[in-house]
Enzyme design. Structure first.
Site, PDB file in Angstrom:
ATOM      1  CE  LYS A  41      -3.534   8.029   6.730  1.00 19.97           C
ATOM      2  NZ  LYS A  41      -4.673   7.086   6.595  1.00 19.97           N
ATOM      3  CE  LYS A  91      -3.553   2.447   2.572  1.00 17.00           C
ATOM      4  NZ  LYS A  91      -4.533   2.389   3.657  1.00 17.00           N
ATOM      5  CE1 TYR A 139     -14.890   3.191  -2.639  1.00 17.68           C
ATOM      6  CE2 TYR A 139     -12.875   3.365  -3.943  1.00 17.68           C
ATOM      7  CZ  TYR A 139     -13.499   3.288  -2.726  1.00 17.68           C
ATOM      8  OH  TYR A 139     -12.759   3.279  -1.575  1.00 17.68           O
ATOM      9  NE  ARG A 163      -5.820   9.641   3.207  1.00 17.15           N
ATOM     10  CZ  ARG A 163      -4.526   9.882   3.015  1.00 17.15           C
ATOM     11  NH1 ARG A 163      -4.102  11.124   2.937  1.00 17.15           N
ATOM     12  NH2 ARG A 163      -3.659   8.888   2.922  1.00 17.15           N
ATOM     13  CE  LYS A 207      -5.953   1.895  -0.370  1.00 21.73           C
ATOM     14  NZ  LYS A 207      -6.470   1.946   0.958  1.00 21.73           N
TER      15      LYS A 207
HETATM   16  C1  PBG Z   1      -7.275   3.644   5.633  1.00 25.82           C
HETATM   17  C2  PBG Z   1      -7.640   3.349   4.222  1.00 25.82           C
HETATM   18  C3  PBG Z   1      -7.475   4.221   3.152  1.00 25.82           C
HETATM   19  C4  PBG Z   1      -8.051   3.609   2.048  1.00 25.82           C
HETATM   20  C5  PBG Z   1      -8.509   2.350   2.465  1.00 25.82           C
HETATM   21  N1  PBG Z   1      -8.231   2.213   3.825  1.00 25.82           N
HETATM   22  C6  PBG Z   1      -6.950   5.610   3.084  1.00 25.82           C
HETATM   23  C7  PBG Z   1      -5.668   5.924   3.671  1.00 25.82           C
HETATM   24  O1  PBG Z   1      -4.778   5.084   3.860  1.00 25.82           O
HETATM   25  O2  PBG Z   1      -5.510   7.096   3.999  1.00 25.82           O
HETATM   26  C8  PBG Z   1      -8.138   4.241   0.691  1.00 25.82           C
HETATM   27  C9  PBG Z   1      -9.137   3.702  -0.244  1.00 25.82           C
HETATM   28  C10 PBG Z   1      -9.461   4.570  -1.391  1.00 25.82           C
HETATM   29  O3  PBG Z   1      -8.900   5.661  -1.623  1.00 25.82           O
HETATM   30  O4  PBG Z   1     -10.360   4.155  -2.126  1.00 25.82           O
HETATM   31  N2  PBG Z   1      -6.512   2.814   6.332  1.00 25.82           N
END
Ligand code: PBG
Length: 323
Positions: free
Chosen positions: A216, A194, A312, A204, A247
């Site tokens: 992050k 990720k 989505y 968010r 991701k």
């Molecule tokens: C949070 C999380 C995130 C997403 C899934 N779980 C956002 C982040 O890490 O800030 C993002 C999913 C998306 O953008 O569709 N742990």
């Protein structure tokens, strides 16, 4: 010319005969947002066609999706600010509406595959995925909370637990807690690679979960790196993950291909909120044709090596298949 590749493209029948990849509803996971309350369905501005649903309305929505052939759903909680704290304690509270919605969904639709999100950010007053101390994100201390959250989710009936936090060692930590408590058949879909991406914005917004300070980058991966994904995949495999996820997906097709070529576990690609929003915005403006661009995007993920696609656009795509 002995070789004329165009011969196999000459007719519709031939093209369908030699087609290598397909995207069906079997391949898709539909991510959805849930909130507390009754009769609520609020559209997410930056993600048109996606909503935050209260329990009654998500039951209705999932019923429609099942009729379209979808079977797997991933849910995320939009939590009120007043319930957030530095240790995300609401995440495993018996009062937690997210856990209640999960139990209800599994009792109304026992045959669906329901996937959770494990991370502190939707519940954290700091908006980070782990505990914050002196501006740093603590790793080992956060595991304890992630473990409690995972166990509460397994008890609620989730089929797959989805750690998205990127703390080191969390897959093994969660696996051991699940096993010790008898949840040996509850799986783990690990967010393996990720990245610290700019494409999470609409998500968010949906959860109001943006970090309150900093970014992050000390836990999510650097977008420059490929080999780091191999380290993460090695660890997740050893620690007991059942799925390896990449991701974002569309901007990381090389990583999907890399993991698919090197690991026998099923590979999931998360077509994240910002990637979907870009596509939807261009379609809305009439710059590209969505009926063609959406299937082409999903195919690119399949071709790169995804066994499963989280998107989505799942409902819209399923609808188009039914036409
Ligand atoms: C949070 C999380 C995130 C997403 C899934 N779980 C956002 C982040 O890490 O800030 C993002 C999913 C998306 O953008 O569709 N742990």
């Amino acid at each position: 010319m002995l070789r004329r590749p165009r011969r196999n493209r000459a007719s519709k029948v031939l093209r369908s005969m030699v087609r290598e990849n397909f995207v069906t509803t079997d391949d898709l996971i539909y991510p959805m947002f849930v909130m507390d309350g009754e009769n609520k369905k609020e559209e997410i501005k930056s993600l048109p066609g996606n909503f935050r649903f209260s329990q009654d309305r998500i039951i209705e929505e999932i019923g429609e999706c099942i009729d379209l052939g979808l079977k797997s759903f991933m849910i995320f909680p939009a939590v009120e600010e007043s319930l957030k704290d530095s240790h995300a304690s609401y995440s495993y509270s018996p009062e937690n509406f997210y856990l209640q919605i999960a139990s209800e969904l599994k009792s109304v639709f026992p045959s669906i595959c329901l996937i959770s999100d494990v991370a502190m950010d939707p519940y954290s007053s700091d908006g980070h995925d782990g505990i914050v101390e002196d501006g740093k994100i603590l790793n080992d201390e956060s595991l304890e909370i992630l473990g409690k959250m995972s166990l509460a989710q397994a008890e609620a009936g989730f089929d797959l637990i989805g750690p998205s936090d990127m703390m080191d060692g969390r897959v093994q930590y969660i696996r051991e807690i699940l096993d010790r408590n008898g949840y040996t058949t509850t799986g783990i879909m690990s967010y393996t690679a990720k990245y610290a991406s700019a494409f999470y914005g609409p998500f968010r917004d949906a959860l109001n979960s943006a970090p309150k300070f900093g970014d992050k980058k000390s836990y999510q991966m650097d977008p420059s790196n490929q080999r780091d994904a191999m380290i993460e995949a090695d660890l997740d495999t050893m620690e007991g993950a059942d799925f390896l996820m990449v991701k974002p997906a569309v901007h990381y097709l090389d990583i999907i291909h890399l993991l698919k070529s090197n690991y026998p576990l099923p590979i999931a690609g998360y077509h994240v909120s910002g990637e979907c929003a870009m596509l939807m915005a261009a379609i809305e403006k009439g710059y590209i044709d969505g009926e063609k661009a959406i299937p082409e995007t999903l195919l690119s993920l399949k071709r790169a090596g995804c066994d499963v696609i989280i998107t989505y656009l799942a409902k819209g795509y399923a609808k188009s298949l039914n036409h």
